[in-house]
Scaffold this active site. Structure first.
Site, mmCIF file in Angstrom:
data_model
loop_
_atom_site.group_PDB
_atom_site.id
_atom_site.type_symbol
_atom_site.label_atom_id
_atom_site.label_comp_id
_atom_site.label_asym_id
_atom_site.label_seq_id
_atom_site.Cartn_x
_atom_site.Cartn_y
_atom_site.Cartn_z
ATOM 1 N N ASP A 178 -6.007 -3.885 -1.798
ATOM 2 C CA ASP A 178 -4.915 -3.521 -0.887
ATOM 3 C C ASP A 178 -4.215 -4.749 -0.297
ATOM 4 O O ASP A 178 -4.838 -5.639 0.283
ATOM 5 C CB ASP A 178 -5.509 -2.678 0.251
ATOM 6 C CG ASP A 178 -4.462 -1.920 1.030
ATOM 7 O OD1 ASP A 178 -3.490 -2.545 1.474
ATOM 8 O OD2 ASP A 178 -4.628 -0.696 1.207
ATOM 9 N N SER A 235 0.832 -1.206 0.000
ATOM 10 C CA SER A 235 0.000 0.000 0.000
ATOM 11 C C SER A 235 0.871 1.264 0.000
ATOM 12 O O SER A 235 1.646 1.482 -0.921
ATOM 13 C CB SER A 235 -0.956 -0.041 1.197
ATOM 14 O OG SER A 235 -2.011 0.861 1.054
#
Length: 258
Positions: free
Chosen positions: A150, A38
């Protein structure tokens, strides 16, 4: 001795990674492998491309990230990240893992298969953005007809991705828990719950780092505090400088064991 750097997710707090890296570089510590999830994937890509931490901070501040987001009308998320691919190509024009100066490994989750995926070759920018697609906020990123979200859903500190490639591993963890003021909004409840869920899966990875850098003041910041980029950078830098003696001792011990 080969040194690896694992960078966690944590939204805007990931800017603290840049301060951490600046302090480590001042200790003459350089990296042979980088793994990021991320926000850690974004900072890792800029570092691997050759930008200094200060240059990377200026890029993040000037890239008008929020202005380039577009609503995801198909309702798989509030926003789409694929609309900012061209924005990042401005800074990494070759758009490939092979073009980076330091080997980079980016973690994302294949949504339908429920599997962790490690990207480390071929196209770069879309996998980096896929690693940032927080479920419910961003529409999944489509790569080779597969949907990705993610990487923090399954692995928010990807130490295991590179630990077998290096002799010494430094983890920079910005998804810090700690006491905060009472939460008074639905967004705050959701954000705090996500942080707690991710943290519970991350703790066991801490012990696999020879050095873990986790600045406590980051607990007071939100994952959306992008306007406080300079503060976050400074916190990462100052906390890492305060650890200098311990970091150098750990390095000396590891070198003696080689």
């Amino acid at each position: 001795m080969k040194i690896g750097l694992a960078l966690s997710g944590g939204g805007a707090r990931g800017i603290a990674h840049l301060g951490v890296i600046k302090a480590l570089r001042e200790m003459d510590i350089h990296f042979d492998q980088i793994a990021g999830t991320s926000a850690g994937a974004i900072t890792g890509a800029l570092l691997a491309q050759g930008y200094t931490p200060d240059e990377s901070l200026k890029i993040i501040e000037s890239s008008s990230f929020v202005r380039h987001l577009r609503p995801a009308w198909n309702r798989m998320g509030l926003f789409r990240l694929d609309t900012i691919v061209d924005l990042y190509r401005k800074y990494i024009p070759h758009d490939s893992f092979e073009g980076l100066q330091i080997p980079l490994h980016v973690v994302a989750v294949a949504l339908n298969e429920g599997e962790l995926t490690i990207f480390d070759q071929g196209e770069l920018i879309r996998p980096v953005l896929a690693s940032c697609c927080l479920p419910g906020v961003f529409e999944p990123m489509l790569i080779n007809k597969r949907q990705f979200v993610d990487g923090g859903v399954l692995n928010n500190l990807p130490v295991d991705v590179i630990e077998h490639k290096v002799d010494f591993l430094i983890g920079s963890h910005c998804n810090v828990l700690g006491p905060r003021k009472p939460i008074k909004s639905m967004r705050g409840v959701i954000e705090r719950s996500l942080v707690l869920a991710v943290q519970s899966k991350t703790k066991e990875r801490f012990s696999r780092c020879q050095v873990l850098i986790e600045p406590p003041p980051l607990a007071q910041y939100s994952t959306t505090d992008i306007s406080k980029a300079r503060e976050l950078f400074r916190i990462g830098y100052q906390y890492t400088r305060s650890m200098a003696a311990d970091i150098e001792k750990a390095l000396d011990t590891a070198a003696a064991e080689q």
